[in-house]
Design a protein around this motif. Structure first.
Motif, PDB file in Angstrom:
ATOM      1  N   ASN A  25     -11.940  27.245  -3.679  1.00 44.79           N
ATOM      2  CA  ASN A  25     -10.867  27.300  -2.693  1.00 44.79           C
ATOM      3  C   ASN A  25      -9.550  27.759  -3.322  1.00 44.79           C
ATOM      4  OD1 ASN A  25     -12.641  26.435  -0.753  1.00 44.79           O
ATOM      5  ND2 ASN A  25     -11.962  24.294  -0.790  1.00 44.79           N
ATOM      6  N   ILE A  26      -9.214  27.172  -4.460  1.00 47.00           N
ATOM      7  CA  ILE A  26      -7.943  27.535  -5.092  1.00 47.00           C
ATOM      8  C   ILE A  26      -7.971  28.976  -5.595  1.00 47.00           C
ATOM      9  CG2 ILE A  26      -8.571  26.659  -7.398  1.00 47.00           C
ATOM     10  CD1 ILE A  26      -5.692  25.715  -7.687  1.00 47.00           C
ATOM     11  N   ARG A  27      -9.154  29.421  -6.068  1.00 48.05           N
ATOM     12  CA  ARG A  27      -9.262  30.823  -6.503  1.00 48.05           C
ATOM     13  C   ARG A  27      -9.119  31.766  -5.320  1.00 48.05           C
ATOM     14  NH1 ARG A  27     -13.469  28.864  -9.791  1.00 48.05           N
ATOM     15  NH2 ARG A  27     -14.997  29.663  -8.310  1.00 48.05           N
ATOM     16  N   ALA A  28      -9.750  31.418  -4.189  1.00 48.37           N
ATOM     17  CA  ALA A  28      -9.641  32.263  -3.000  1.00 48.37           C
ATOM     18  C   ALA A  28      -8.197  32.330  -2.511  1.00 48.37           C
ATOM     19  CB  ALA A  28     -10.546  31.724  -1.895  1.00 48.37           C
ATOM     20  N   LEU A  29      -7.504  31.187  -2.530  1.00 52.14           N
ATOM     21  CA  LEU A  29      -6.112  31.163  -2.070  1.00 52.14           C
ATOM     22  C   LEU A  29      -5.207  31.970  -2.994  1.00 52.14           C
ATOM     23  CD1 LEU A  29      -4.250  30.039   0.071  1.00 52.14           C
ATOM     24  CD2 LEU A  29      -3.928  28.006  -1.335  1.00 52.14           C
ATOM     25  N   GLU A  30      -5.404  31.837  -4.310  1.00 54.98           N
ATOM     26  CA  GLU A  30      -4.595  32.606  -5.255  1.00 54.98           C
ATOM     27  C   GLU A  30      -4.881  34.095  -5.165  1.00 54.98           C
ATOM     28  OE1 GLU A  30      -3.939  29.313  -8.828  1.00 54.98           O
ATOM     29  OE2 GLU A  30      -5.460  30.881  -9.034  1.00 54.98           O
ATOM     30  N   GLN A  31      -6.134  34.454  -4.941  1.00 55.53           N
ATOM     31  CA  GLN A  31      -6.506  35.869  -4.864  1.00 55.53           C
ATOM     32  C   GLN A  31      -5.950  36.525  -3.601  1.00 55.53           C
ATOM     33  OE1 GLN A  31     -10.704  36.539  -5.066  1.00 55.53           O
ATOM     34  NE2 GLN A  31     -10.524  38.760  -5.092  1.00 55.53           N
ATOM     35  N   VAL A  32      -6.012  35.817  -2.479  1.00 54.63           N
ATOM     36  CA  VAL A  32      -5.561  36.400  -1.214  1.00 54.63           C
ATOM     37  C   VAL A  32      -4.033  36.484  -1.162  1.00 54.63           C
ATOM     38  CG1 VAL A  32      -5.506  36.106   1.290  1.00 54.63           C
ATOM     39  CG2 VAL A  32      -7.608  35.638   0.024  1.00 54.63           C
ATOM     40  N   THR A  33      -3.334  35.466  -1.665  1.00 54.86           N
ATOM     41  CA  THR A  33      -1.879  35.423  -1.566  1.00 54.86           C
ATOM     42  C   THR A  33      -1.177  36.056  -2.749  1.00 54.86           C
ATOM     43  OG1 THR A  33      -1.846  33.215  -2.559  1.00 54.86           O
ATOM     44  CG2 THR A  33      -1.944  33.359  -0.148  1.00 54.86           C
ATOM     45  N   GLY A  34      -1.808  36.120  -3.916  1.00 54.48           N
ATOM     46  CA  GLY A  34      -1.174  36.686  -5.090  1.00 54.48           C
ATOM     47  C   GLY A  34      -0.192  35.752  -5.759  1.00 54.48           C
ATOM     48  N   VAL A  35      -0.370  34.443  -5.585  1.00 55.36           N
ATOM     49  CA  VAL A  35       0.508  33.456  -6.209  1.00 55.36           C
ATOM     50  C   VAL A  35      -0.318  32.562  -7.127  1.00 55.36           C
ATOM     51  CG1 VAL A  35       2.027  33.475  -4.213  1.00 55.36           C
ATOM     52  CG2 VAL A  35       0.223  31.762  -4.357  1.00 55.36           C
ATOM     53  N   ASP A  36       0.383  31.702  -7.876  1.00 52.87           N
ATOM     54  CA  ASP A  36      -0.281  30.711  -8.734  1.00 52.87           C
ATOM     55  C   ASP A  36      -0.057  29.329  -8.148  1.00 52.87           C
ATOM     56  OD1 ASP A  36      -1.091  32.646 -10.542  1.00 52.87           O
ATOM     57  OD2 ASP A  36       0.794  32.542 -11.655  1.00 52.87           O
TER      58      ASP A  36
ATOM     59  N   ARG B  85       5.545  36.539  -0.995  1.00 53.48           N
ATOM     60  CA  ARG B  85       4.203  35.999  -1.244  1.00 53.48           C
ATOM     61  C   ARG B  85       4.234  34.483  -1.307  1.00 53.48           C
ATOM     62  NH1 ARG B  85       1.758  39.856  -6.079  1.00 53.48           N
ATOM     63  NH2 ARG B  85       1.786  41.829  -4.914  1.00 53.48           N
ATOM     64  N   ARG B  86       5.274  33.943  -1.945  1.00 56.52           N
ATOM     65  CA  ARG B  86       5.364  32.492  -2.077  1.00 56.52           C
ATOM     66  C   ARG B  86       5.516  31.830  -0.705  1.00 56.52           C
ATOM     67  NH1 ARG B  86       9.351  32.517  -5.345  1.00 56.52           N
ATOM     68  NH2 ARG B  86      11.010  31.663  -4.064  1.00 56.52           N
ATOM     69  N   GLU B  87       6.264  32.463   0.175  1.00 55.66           N
ATOM     70  CA  GLU B  87       6.446  31.909   1.514  1.00 55.66           C
ATOM     71  C   GLU B  87       5.151  31.990   2.314  1.00 55.66           C
ATOM     72  OE1 GLU B  87       8.596  30.213   4.752  1.00 55.66           O
ATOM     73  OE2 GLU B  87       8.867  30.289   2.566  1.00 55.66           O
ATOM     74  N   VAL B  88       4.429  33.123   2.204  1.00 55.93           N
ATOM     75  CA  VAL B  88       3.138  33.248   2.892  1.00 55.93           C
ATOM     76  C   VAL B  88       2.180  32.172   2.410  1.00 55.93           C
ATOM     77  CG1 VAL B  88       1.119  34.733   3.179  1.00 55.93           C
ATOM     78  CG2 VAL B  88       3.409  35.712   3.369  1.00 55.93           C
ATOM     79  N   ALA B  89       2.120  31.967   1.094  1.00 54.86           N
ATOM     80  CA  ALA B  89       1.228  30.950   0.547  1.00 54.86           C
ATOM     81  C   ALA B  89       1.636  29.549   1.012  1.00 54.86           C
ATOM     82  CB  ALA B  89       1.231  31.020  -0.981  1.00 54.86           C
ATOM     83  N   ARG B  90       2.923  29.275   1.089  1.00 59.39           N
ATOM     84  CA  ARG B  90       3.378  27.944   1.509  1.00 59.39           C
ATOM     85  C   ARG B  90       2.993  27.667   2.955  1.00 59.39           C
ATOM     86  NH1 ARG B  90       7.181  25.711   4.368  1.00 59.39           N
ATOM     87  NH2 ARG B  90       8.078  27.730   4.957  1.00 59.39           N
ATOM     88  N   ILE B  91       3.230  28.645   3.843  1.00 59.53           N
ATOM     89  CA  ILE B  91       2.893  28.460   5.255  1.00 59.53           C
ATOM     90  C   ILE B  91       1.385  28.305   5.431  1.00 59.53           C
ATOM     91  CG2 ILE B  91       2.927  29.576   7.512  1.00 59.53           C
ATOM     92  CD1 ILE B  91       5.586  30.840   6.722  1.00 59.53           C
ATOM     93  N   ALA B  92       0.631  29.173   4.724  1.00 64.54           N
ATOM     94  CA  ALA B  92      -0.826  29.091   4.843  1.00 64.54           C
ATOM     95  C   ALA B  92      -1.343  27.752   4.338  1.00 64.54           C
ATOM     96  CB  ALA B  92      -1.471  30.239   4.071  1.00 64.54           C
ATOM     97  N   LEU B  93      -0.845  27.269   3.210  1.00 62.10           N
ATOM     98  CA  LEU B  93      -1.311  25.997   2.664  1.00 62.10           C
ATOM     99  C   LEU B  93      -0.951  24.837   3.583  1.00 62.10           C
ATOM    100  CD1 LEU B  93      -2.728  24.661   0.309  1.00 62.10           C
ATOM    101  CD2 LEU B  93      -0.538  24.503  -0.876  1.00 62.10           C
TER     102      LEU B  93
END
Length: 522
Positions: free
Chosen positions: A234-245, A264-272
């Motif tokens: 899951n964490i690998r998929a999220l990092e790969q799709v969003t481009g964040v760590d 990218r950081r904002e997209v990852a935050r909203i998605a998470l």
């Protein structure tokens, strides 16, 4: 031949001959009858024609008389009008002639007065020349008498006088320089401070310091395992799709998102956050949620750009520029939000333009777009100044805006007053306290350079940079620097700092001279 046929033939011939003889006779009779009738008609027509001609001649003579009468009347009317006009013009010419004659008389009188005055001035000038010549002779005699009494020549006396008043003149010059400088500052700063303070007062903007990480709160620590997933899928998929760590450590009930790209950081935050609320966390669901979060962020950026236009009151900007303007919501410079900075600069430009009578809307437009290149400077090669200027040219922005974008950091010469206002507003927004965070290395280097410059002057004992580099206090040696020299030294240090350093705002130079005398009572 048959006798009957012969008889019939004879009868036919007789009939034909009879007809041949009868027709001409009848025709002649009819023709003669017609000729008589025509002769009668011709006679009647000739009589009518003569009567018509006589009547036409009479009518023509009558019309001719009437036309002649009308022509005479019209000629008389035109003659009267011409005479009237001629009289009026003649009267007007006489009026002008009288005016010209009066002016000529006035000019002649003035010329006579000027001639008399010139003669008087010539006489006075000759008298003045005579008096000047006499004064020069008296002055020469006086100088000779003074030289005889003092035992010194005029050159020696002049040198002695200059040496005796040199210190006094130096002190007076320093005092006058200080007075004039203070007066100029008071007069020039009065309006400038009023403009700047008024603009800043009307543009109070809140800032939030941006960083390279975002923290997402978790309902419990058990959610960390679900975010990581089986064998970390899951964490690998999220990092790969969003481009964040994603940083999942011992921090209780928190996950850290790290990325230098704030979008990218904002997209990852909203998605998470959406995944945590939904509870279904797996690679397929992650991709779907990230896609929705990305659309949400794009919508938010577009709305941010449109809101900025509405807030500033600027219209007619290309939709692509509006989108790029919204991207600056997630861009920072020295901790200062790029979109908030652009809005503040636009407000300041509008206030300053209004104070000096320039186009307020054009000034706001230039201030809002001055940093537009920062929206894609991490994606396109080149400085944000060149990128912004190219974008403005591409989307047909006015030449004033393009020049303001190119010149707001001094890379290109400002060609308009609006470009100069953008430079000033950008400096005000960046230099005000709390607007930006300066790196420690740049800060220490600036203080070090400031002290080195002040210590390089002769007569300086030591110097201290204080107030975060906005003030420098210079301690001088009292035996080498006098009170008058302090004024000139402060001016020279200020000029050297202006030429050597780049700094926001202004730096205050304080020169301190102290003399102490110590003794002991025993």
């Amino acid at each position: 031949m048959n006798p009957i046929l012969m008889q019939v033939l004879i009868v036919i011939i007789a009939v034909v001959v009879t007809l041949l003889i009868a027709v001409p006779v009848a025709g002649k009779y009819a023709v003669s009858k017609k000729i008589e009738q025509d002769a009668e008609r011709v006679g009647t027509a000739e009589e009518k024609a003569r009567s018509i001609i006589d009547e036409a001649i009479k009518t023509a003579e009558s019309k001719k008389r009437e036309a002649m009468l009308e022509a005479k009347e019209e000629n008389l009317r035109l003659k009267n009008e011409h005479d009237k006009e001629h009289r009026e013009r003649r009267a007007e010419l006489q009026k002008y002639e009288r005016r010209v004659l009066s002016k000529e008389e006035s000019v002649d009188k003035k010329a006579e007065a000027l001639e008399k005055r010139e003669n008087s001035l010539t006489a006075k000038e000759n008298e003045i020349k005579k008096r000047e010549k006499k004064a020069e002779e008296l002055l020469g005699q006086r100088v000779q008498e003074l030289e005889r009494v003092s035992g010194m020549t005029s050159e020696e006396a002049k040198e002695f006088l200059l040496k005796s008043v040199e210190d006094e003149i130096k002190i007076d010059v320093a005092r006058m320089y200080k007075e004039y400088e203070q007066h100029a500052k008071d007069e020039s700063d009065k309006k400038a401070k009023e403009y700047v303070v008024t603009a800043i007062q009307k543009c109070a903007v809140d800032y939030v310091g941006e960083a390279t990480i975002s923290v997402v709160e978790l309902p419990s620590d058990d959610m960390k395992g679900r975010i990581i997933g089986r064998e970390g899928r899951n964490i690998r998929a999220l990092e790969q799709v969003t481009g964040v760590d994603l940083i999942i450590d011992d921090t209780p009930e928190a996950v850290v998102i790290s990325s230098f790209d704030p979008i990218r950081r904002e997209v990852a935050r909203i998605a998470l956050e959406k995944l945590i609320v939904d509870g279904r966390i797996h690679p397929a669901r992650i991709e779907e949620t990230v896609a929705k979060a990305r659309k949400e962020v794009e919508t938010k950026m577009k709305e941010a750009g449109e809101s900025a236009l509405i807030e500033i009151g600027v219209h007619g900007i290309h939709p692509e520029l509006v989108k790029l303007l919204g991207r600056m919501l997630y861009r920072t410079s020295y901790g200062q939000n790029a979109l908030k900075h652009s809005i503040e600069v636009a407000e300041l430009c509008g206030m300053l333009a209004g104070e000096i009578g320039l186009d307020i809307r054009m000034a706001k437009r230039a201030g809002l777009l001055h940093d537009i290149g920062k929206s894609i400077d991490h994606e396109v090669e080149g400085s944000h100044i060149q990128i912004g200027a190219d974008l403005c040219r591409k989307f047909k922005e006015p030449a004033v805006v393009v020049n303001s974008v190119e010149s707001h950091h001094g890379d290109v010469e400002a060609q308009t007053l609006i470009a100069c206002i953008v430079q000033a507003a950008d400096a005000i927004s960046a230099a005000r306290p709390g607007a930006r965070r300066e790196t420690l290395e740049a800060y220490t280097n600036r203080l070090k350079d400031l002290e080195e410059i002040t210590n390089s002057f002769s007569g300086v004992e030591t110097s201290f940079a204080i107030q975060a580099g906005r003030e420098v206090r210079v301690m001088v040696i009292p035996e080498k620097i006098s009170d008058a020299d302090m004024v000139l030294l402060a001016r020279d240090i200020a000029k050297r700092i202006e030429e050597s350093l780049q700094y926001p705002g202004q730096i205050k130079v304080n020169v301190i001279r102290e003399s102490r005398v110590t003794d002991f009572a025993k």
